[in-house]
Scaffold this active site. Structure first.
Site, PDB file in Angstrom:
ATOM      1  N   GLY A 122      32.451 -11.670 -15.955  1.00  0.00           N
ATOM      2  CA  GLY A 122      32.315 -12.892 -15.190  1.00  0.00           C
ATOM      3  C   GLY A 122      31.003 -12.987 -14.431  1.00  0.00           C
ATOM      4  N   HIS A 123      30.842 -14.096 -13.706  1.00  0.00           N
ATOM      5  CA  HIS A 123      29.568 -14.377 -13.050  1.00  0.00           C
ATOM      6  C   HIS A 123      29.295 -13.445 -11.868  1.00  0.00           C
ATOM      7  CE1 HIS A 123      31.749 -17.706 -10.494  1.00  0.00           C
ATOM      8  NE2 HIS A 123      32.250 -16.506 -10.293  1.00  0.00           N
ATOM      9  N   ASN A 124      28.016 -13.145 -11.697  1.00  0.00           N
ATOM     10  CA  ASN A 124      27.496 -12.372 -10.567  1.00  0.00           C
ATOM     11  C   ASN A 124      27.956 -10.913 -10.531  1.00  0.00           C
ATOM     12  OD1 ASN A 124      27.632 -15.423  -9.197  1.00  0.00           O
ATOM     13  ND2 ASN A 124      25.783 -14.258  -8.725  1.00  0.00           N
ATOM     14  N   GLN A 173      26.653 -23.651 -11.842  1.00  0.00           N
ATOM     15  CA  GLN A 173      26.266 -22.273 -12.178  1.00  0.00           C
ATOM     16  C   GLN A 173      24.780 -22.282 -12.537  1.00  0.00           C
ATOM     17  OE1 GLN A 173      28.985 -19.696 -12.149  1.00  0.00           O
ATOM     18  NE2 GLN A 173      29.721 -21.465 -10.976  1.00  0.00           N
TER      19      GLN A 173
END
Length: 346
Positions: free
Chosen positions: A241-243, A200
Protein backbone atom coordinates in the site's frame (compact mmCIF):
# COMPACT_ATOMS: atom_id res chain seq x y z
CA UNK A 1 26.90 -22.91 -22.33
CA UNK A 2 28.60 -26.38 -22.09
CA UNK A 3 31.55 -26.78 -19.74
CA UNK A 4 33.75 -29.69 -18.60
CA UNK A 5 33.62 -31.04 -15.05
CA UNK A 6 37.15 -29.71 -14.54
CA UNK A 7 36.17 -26.21 -15.70
CA UNK A 8 33.02 -26.34 -13.58
CA UNK A 9 35.10 -27.20 -10.51
CA UNK A 10 37.28 -24.14 -11.11
CA UNK A 11 34.21 -21.94 -11.62
CA UNK A 12 32.65 -23.14 -8.35
CA UNK A 13 35.82 -23.35 -6.28
CA UNK A 14 35.37 -27.09 -5.75
CA UNK A 15 37.65 -30.13 -5.70
CA UNK A 16 36.82 -33.20 -7.77
CA UNK A 17 36.35 -36.65 -6.25
CA UNK A 18 35.79 -39.51 -8.70
CA UNK A 19 34.05 -39.41 -12.06
CA UNK A 20 35.47 -38.11 -15.32
CA UNK A 21 36.97 -34.62 -15.09
CA UNK A 22 36.80 -34.25 -18.88
CA UNK A 23 33.08 -35.07 -19.10
CA UNK A 24 31.06 -32.26 -20.70
CA UNK A 25 28.24 -30.74 -18.66
CA UNK A 26 25.50 -29.12 -20.75
CA UNK A 27 22.77 -28.38 -18.21
CA UNK A 28 21.62 -28.56 -14.57
CA UNK A 29 18.87 -30.64 -12.97
CA UNK A 30 17.50 -31.67 -9.58
CA UNK A 31 19.01 -34.68 -7.86
CA UNK A 32 16.03 -36.99 -8.47
CA UNK A 33 15.99 -36.57 -12.26
CA UNK A 34 19.51 -35.59 -13.38
CA UNK A 35 20.92 -37.48 -16.37
CA UNK A 36 24.32 -37.93 -18.00
CA UNK A 37 25.80 -34.58 -19.00
CA UNK A 38 24.03 -32.76 -16.17
CA UNK A 39 25.15 -31.34 -12.83
CA UNK A 40 23.05 -31.50 -9.68
CA UNK A 41 23.45 -30.67 -5.97
CA UNK A 42 23.11 -32.47 -2.64
CA UNK A 43 22.39 -30.14 0.27
CA UNK A 44 20.31 -32.37 2.56
CA UNK A 45 21.05 -35.87 3.85
CA UNK A 46 17.46 -36.98 3.17
CA UNK A 47 18.17 -36.80 -0.57
CA UNK A 48 21.36 -38.88 -0.38
CA UNK A 49 19.43 -41.98 -1.52
CA UNK A 50 18.97 -40.33 -4.93
CA UNK A 51 22.72 -39.81 -5.23
CA UNK A 52 23.40 -43.53 -4.90
CA UNK A 53 21.37 -44.22 -8.04
CA UNK A 54 22.00 -40.97 -9.91
CA UNK A 55 22.88 -40.89 -13.61
CA UNK A 56 24.23 -37.32 -13.29
CA UNK A 57 27.79 -36.60 -14.39
CA UNK A 58 28.55 -34.23 -11.51
CA UNK A 59 27.14 -33.29 -8.12
CA UNK A 60 28.00 -30.29 -5.96
CA UNK A 61 28.22 -31.38 -2.34
CA UNK A 62 29.27 -29.81 0.95
CA UNK A 63 32.54 -30.63 2.68
CA UNK A 64 30.66 -31.94 5.73
CA UNK A 65 28.81 -34.67 3.77
CA UNK A 66 30.03 -38.26 3.79
CA UNK A 67 28.68 -40.39 0.97
CA UNK A 68 28.81 -44.07 0.14
CA UNK A 69 28.00 -46.16 -2.94
CA UNK A 70 28.36 -43.27 -5.37
CA UNK A 71 28.28 -44.38 -9.06
CA UNK A 72 31.70 -44.50 -10.70
CA UNK A 73 30.55 -42.15 -13.47
CA UNK A 74 29.55 -39.43 -10.97
CA UNK A 75 32.09 -36.72 -10.10
CA UNK A 76 31.58 -35.16 -6.68
CA UNK A 77 32.42 -31.45 -6.63
CA UNK A 78 33.19 -30.81 -2.98
CA UNK A 79 32.92 -27.19 -1.84
CA UNK A 80 32.08 -25.01 1.16
CA UNK A 81 28.73 -23.74 -0.11
CA UNK A 82 27.14 -26.12 -2.66
CA UNK A 83 23.95 -24.05 -2.93
CA UNK A 84 25.80 -20.90 -3.96
CA UNK A 85 28.11 -22.93 -6.20
CA UNK A 86 25.09 -24.50 -7.89
CA UNK A 87 23.66 -21.05 -8.56
CA UNK A 88 26.90 -20.09 -10.30
CA UNK A 89 26.79 -23.32 -12.31
CA UNK A 90 23.19 -22.71 -13.40
CA UNK A 91 23.96 -19.11 -14.39
CA UNK A 92 26.82 -20.33 -16.59
CA UNK A 93 24.94 -23.27 -18.12
CA UNK A 94 21.66 -21.41 -18.60
CA UNK A 95 22.61 -17.77 -19.17
CA UNK A 96 19.89 -15.13 -19.14
CA UNK A 97 18.78 -13.96 -22.56
CA UNK A 98 20.67 -10.95 -23.86
CA UNK A 99 18.74 -8.43 -25.97
CA UNK A 100 20.56 -6.77 -28.85
CA UNK A 101 20.24 -2.99 -28.45
CA UNK A 102 17.49 -1.64 -30.66
CA UNK A 103 14.18 0.22 -30.66
CA UNK A 104 11.50 -1.91 -32.28
CA UNK A 105 9.61 -0.05 -35.02
CA UNK A 106 6.32 -0.87 -33.28
CA UNK A 107 7.41 0.83 -30.03
CA UNK A 108 5.86 4.19 -29.15
CA UNK A 109 8.17 6.81 -27.67
CA UNK A 110 6.95 10.25 -26.67
CA UNK A 111 8.95 13.42 -27.07
CA UNK A 112 11.93 14.14 -24.81
CA UNK A 113 12.59 10.49 -23.92
CA UNK A 114 16.23 9.98 -22.87
CA UNK A 115 17.88 6.66 -23.66
CA UNK A 116 21.27 5.50 -22.38
CA UNK A 117 23.72 3.28 -24.22
CA UNK A 118 22.74 -0.19 -25.49
CA UNK A 119 19.05 0.08 -24.56
CA UNK A 120 16.47 -2.35 -25.91
CA UNK A 121 12.85 -1.27 -26.45
CA UNK A 122 10.56 -4.12 -27.54
CA UNK A 123 7.55 -4.10 -29.88
CA UNK A 124 4.48 -2.21 -28.66
CA UNK A 125 6.24 -0.87 -25.58
CA UNK A 126 5.00 2.63 -24.72
CA UNK A 127 7.35 5.21 -23.20
CA UNK A 128 5.92 8.48 -21.87
CA UNK A 129 7.38 11.95 -22.22
CA UNK A 130 10.41 13.05 -20.15
CA UNK A 131 11.17 9.45 -19.22
CA UNK A 132 14.82 8.38 -18.91
CA UNK A 133 16.13 4.84 -19.34
CA UNK A 134 19.67 3.97 -18.24
CA UNK A 135 22.45 2.09 -20.01
CA UNK A 136 21.94 -1.59 -20.93
CA UNK A 137 18.33 -1.70 -19.74
CA UNK A 138 15.64 -3.67 -21.58
CA UNK A 139 11.98 -2.68 -21.84
CA UNK A 140 10.26 -5.74 -23.26
CA UNK A 141 7.24 -6.07 -25.53
CA UNK A 142 4.06 -4.38 -24.41
CA UNK A 143 5.47 -2.76 -21.26
CA UNK A 144 4.11 0.69 -20.38
CA UNK A 145 6.16 3.49 -18.82
CA UNK A 146 4.37 6.72 -17.99
CA UNK A 147 5.70 10.27 -17.95
CA UNK A 148 8.78 11.37 -16.00
CA UNK A 149 9.78 7.80 -15.14
CA UNK A 150 13.43 7.16 -14.30
CA UNK A 151 14.87 3.69 -15.02
CA UNK A 152 18.45 2.96 -13.96
CA UNK A 153 21.17 0.87 -15.60
CA UNK A 154 20.93 -2.87 -16.34
CA UNK A 155 17.20 -3.05 -15.57
CA UNK A 156 14.70 -5.40 -17.16
CA UNK A 157 11.01 -4.56 -17.42
CA UNK A 158 9.10 -7.64 -18.57
CA UNK A 159 6.11 -7.70 -20.95
CA UNK A 160 2.94 -5.93 -19.87
CA UNK A 161 4.37 -4.47 -16.70
CA UNK A 162 2.91 -1.00 -16.02
CA UNK A 163 4.92 1.80 -14.46
CA UNK A 164 2.95 4.94 -13.68
CA UNK A 165 4.16 8.53 -13.86
CA UNK A 166 7.06 9.78 -11.70
CA UNK A 167 8.28 6.36 -10.57
CA UNK A 168 12.02 6.18 -9.83
CA UNK A 169 13.86 2.88 -10.33
CA UNK A 170 17.51 2.23 -9.50
CA UNK A 171 20.09 -0.02 -11.16
CA UNK A 172 19.84 -3.79 -11.71
CA UNK A 173 16.10 -3.90 -11.03
CA UNK A 174 13.85 -6.60 -12.50
CA UNK A 175 10.08 -6.10 -12.76
CA UNK A 176 8.10 -9.09 -13.98
CA UNK A 177 5.03 -9.28 -16.19
CA UNK A 178 1.77 -7.83 -14.97
CA UNK A 179 3.34 -5.88 -12.10
CA UNK A 180 1.85 -2.43 -11.57
CA UNK A 181 4.11 0.17 -9.99
CA UNK A 182 2.74 3.53 -8.89
CA UNK A 183 -1.04 3.09 -9.04
CA UNK A 184 -3.07 5.23 -6.65
CA UNK A 185 -3.03 4.32 -2.99
CA UNK A 186 -6.33 3.29 -1.38
CA UNK A 187 -7.23 6.47 0.51
CA UNK A 188 -10.78 7.73 1.17
CA UNK A 189 -12.61 9.88 3.72
CA UNK A 190 -16.27 9.20 4.50
CA UNK A 191 -18.26 12.41 4.32
CA UNK A 192 -21.97 13.12 3.74
CA UNK A 193 -22.78 9.48 3.08
CA UNK A 194 -20.07 8.99 0.44
CA UNK A 195 -16.40 8.00 0.19
CA UNK A 196 -14.30 10.97 -0.90
CA UNK A 197 -11.03 10.06 -2.62
CA UNK A 198 -7.83 11.47 -1.11
CA UNK A 199 -5.58 12.63 -4.00
CA UNK A 200 -2.51 10.40 -4.37
CA UNK A 201 0.21 12.76 -5.57
CA UNK A 202 3.35 10.98 -4.33
CA UNK A 203 5.42 8.39 -6.17
CA UNK A 204 7.24 5.05 -5.84
CA UNK A 205 11.00 4.84 -5.41
CA UNK A 206 12.70 1.49 -5.98
CA UNK A 207 16.37 1.23 -5.07
CA UNK A 208 19.10 -0.96 -6.59
CA UNK A 209 19.06 -4.76 -7.02
CA UNK A 210 15.34 -5.18 -6.35
CA UNK A 211 13.23 -7.89 -8.00
CA UNK A 212 9.45 -7.56 -8.17
CA UNK A 213 7.31 -10.56 -9.09
CA UNK A 214 4.50 -10.96 -11.57
CA UNK A 215 1.15 -9.30 -10.83
CA UNK A 216 2.47 -7.49 -7.79
CA UNK A 217 1.10 -4.01 -7.07
CA UNK A 218 3.02 -1.22 -5.34
CA UNK A 219 0.96 1.92 -4.72
CA UNK A 220 2.33 5.45 -4.94
CA UNK A 221 2.50 7.58 -1.82
CA UNK A 222 -0.37 9.88 -0.98
CA UNK A 223 2.09 12.76 -0.56
CA UNK A 224 5.62 11.38 -0.24
CA UNK A 225 7.20 8.21 -1.62
CA UNK A 226 6.52 4.52 -1.23
CA UNK A 227 10.06 3.11 -0.94
CA UNK A 228 11.46 -0.36 -1.70
CA UNK A 229 15.00 -0.64 -0.32
CA UNK A 230 18.15 -2.01 -1.91
CA UNK A 231 18.29 -5.76 -2.45
CA UNK A 232 14.69 -6.49 -1.45
CA UNK A 233 12.89 -9.33 -3.23
CA UNK A 234 9.13 -9.27 -3.67
CA UNK A 235 7.26 -12.37 -4.84
CA UNK A 236 4.30 -12.64 -7.21
CA UNK A 237 0.85 -11.40 -6.16
CA UNK A 238 1.98 -9.07 -3.38
CA UNK A 239 0.13 -5.86 -2.49
CA UNK A 240 2.12 -2.98 -0.99
CA UNK A 241 0.00 0.00 0.00
CA UNK A 242 0.82 3.69 -0.14
CA UNK A 243 3.63 5.32 1.83
CA UNK A 244 5.19 2.06 3.00
CA UNK A 245 8.91 2.11 3.73
CA UNK A 246 10.43 -1.26 2.90
CA UNK A 247 14.03 -1.58 4.06
CA UNK A 248 17.07 -3.29 2.58
CA UNK A 249 17.12 -7.00 1.70
CA UNK A 250 13.55 -7.63 2.78
CA UNK A 251 11.74 -10.76 1.57
CA UNK A 252 7.99 -10.67 0.85
CA UNK A 253 6.41 -13.97 -0.22
CA UNK A 254 3.36 -14.50 -2.42
CA UNK A 255 -0.08 -13.13 -1.49
CA UNK A 256 1.30 -10.92 1.25
CA UNK A 257 -0.63 -7.70 1.78
CA UNK A 258 0.79 -4.61 3.49
CA UNK A 259 -1.55 -1.74 4.36
CA UNK A 260 -0.50 1.88 4.19
CA UNK A 261 2.22 3.77 6.05
CA UNK A 262 4.04 0.71 7.43
CA UNK A 263 7.77 0.36 8.05
CA UNK A 264 9.30 -3.00 7.15
CA UNK A 265 12.85 -2.82 8.46
CA UNK A 266 16.00 -4.33 6.92
CA UNK A 267 16.21 -8.14 6.50
CA UNK A 268 12.63 -8.74 7.65
CA UNK A 269 10.73 -11.68 6.12
CA UNK A 270 7.00 -11.70 5.44
CA UNK A 271 6.01 -15.29 4.61
CA UNK A 272 3.18 -16.27 2.27
CA UNK A 273 -0.31 -14.83 2.76
CA UNK A 274 0.70 -12.68 5.71
CA UNK A 275 -1.30 -9.52 6.26
CA UNK A 276 -0.04 -6.31 7.87
CA UNK A 277 -2.37 -3.63 9.24
CA UNK A 278 -1.67 0.05 8.58
CA UNK A 279 0.92 2.11 10.52
CA UNK A 280 2.72 -1.02 11.77
CA UNK A 281 6.49 -1.38 12.19
CA UNK A 282 8.17 -4.75 11.53
CA UNK A 283 11.59 -4.67 13.20
CA UNK A 284 14.94 -5.50 11.65
CA UNK A 285 15.34 -9.20 10.91
CA UNK A 286 11.84 -10.05 12.19
CA UNK A 287 9.91 -12.93 10.62
CA UNK A 288 6.15 -12.99 10.09
CA UNK A 289 5.19 -16.62 9.50
CA UNK A 290 2.74 -17.75 6.81
CA UNK A 291 -0.92 -16.70 7.03
CA UNK A 292 -0.31 -14.45 10.02
CA UNK A 293 -2.29 -11.29 10.63
CA UNK A 294 -0.24 -8.50 12.18
CA UNK A 295 -2.12 -5.73 13.97
CA UNK A 296 0.71 -4.21 16.03
CA UNK A 297 4.45 -3.58 15.96
CA UNK A 298 6.89 -6.50 15.94
CA UNK A 299 10.27 -6.06 17.66
CA UNK A 300 13.56 -6.68 15.83
CA UNK A 301 14.54 -10.33 15.41
CA UNK A 302 11.20 -11.68 16.67
CA UNK A 303 9.18 -14.43 14.99
CA UNK A 304 5.42 -13.97 15.01
CA UNK A 305 2.63 -16.36 14.02
CA UNK A 306 -1.15 -16.51 14.03
CA UNK A 307 -4.05 -14.12 13.63
CA UNK A 308 -3.77 -11.90 15.51
CA UNK A 309 -0.04 -12.60 15.33
CA UNK A 310 1.81 -13.33 18.57
CA UNK A 311 5.32 -14.42 19.50
CA UNK A 312 5.86 -17.80 17.85
CA UNK A 313 6.37 -19.73 21.11
CA UNK A 314 3.19 -18.33 22.64
CA UNK A 315 1.20 -18.92 19.46
CA UNK A 316 2.42 -22.53 19.17
CA UNK A 317 1.50 -23.24 22.82
CA UNK A 318 -1.98 -21.88 22.15
CA UNK A 319 -2.30 -24.07 19.07
CA UNK A 320 -1.29 -27.15 21.07
CA UNK A 321 -3.80 -26.22 23.79
CA UNK A 322 -6.56 -25.90 21.19
CA UNK A 323 -5.76 -29.38 19.89
CA UNK A 324 -6.33 -30.75 23.40
CA UNK A 325 -9.77 -29.12 23.74
CA UNK A 326 -11.83 -32.10 22.43
CA UNK A 327 -10.27 -34.42 25.04
CA UNK A 328 -10.76 -31.82 27.76
CA UNK A 329 -14.42 -31.40 26.80
CA UNK A 330 -14.94 -35.18 27.07
CA UNK A 331 -13.31 -35.22 30.51
CA UNK A 332 -15.52 -32.33 31.67
CA UNK A 333 -18.65 -34.12 30.47
CA UNK A 334 -17.65 -37.25 32.39
CA UNK A 335 -17.02 -35.19 35.51
CA UNK A 336 -20.42 -33.51 35.12
CA UNK A 337 -22.09 -36.93 34.82
CA UNK A 338 -20.36 -38.15 37.98
CA UNK A 339 -21.39 -34.99 39.84
CA UNK A 340 -25.02 -35.55 38.81
CA UNK A 341 -24.88 -39.14 40.07
CA UNK A 342 -23.43 -37.97 43.39
CA UNK A 343 -26.12 -35.30 43.74
CA UNK A 344 -28.88 -37.93 43.24
CA UNK A 345 -27.58 -40.11 46.09
CA UNK A 346 -29.11 -39.43 49.57
Amino acid sequence: MPITVKELAVLCGARIEGGDADQTIHSAADISSAKAGQVTQLTSAKYAVHLQQSAASACLIGEEFTTQEVPESLALLVCKDPELAFIEAVKHLHPERVYTPEIAPQAVLANDVTLGESVYIGPYAVIGEWTAIGDHSAILAGAYLGSNVKIGKHCRIHPYAVIYDDVEIGDHVTIHSGAIIGADGFGYKFRNGAHVKVPQIGNVRIEDNVEIGANTCIDRGALGSTVIGTGSKIDNLVQIGHNNKVGRHVIMCGQTGVSGSCTIDDYAILAGSSGIADHVTIGKGAVVLARSGVAGDIPPGAQYFGSPAKDKKTAYKEQLAIQKLPDLIKKIKKLEEKLLELEKKP
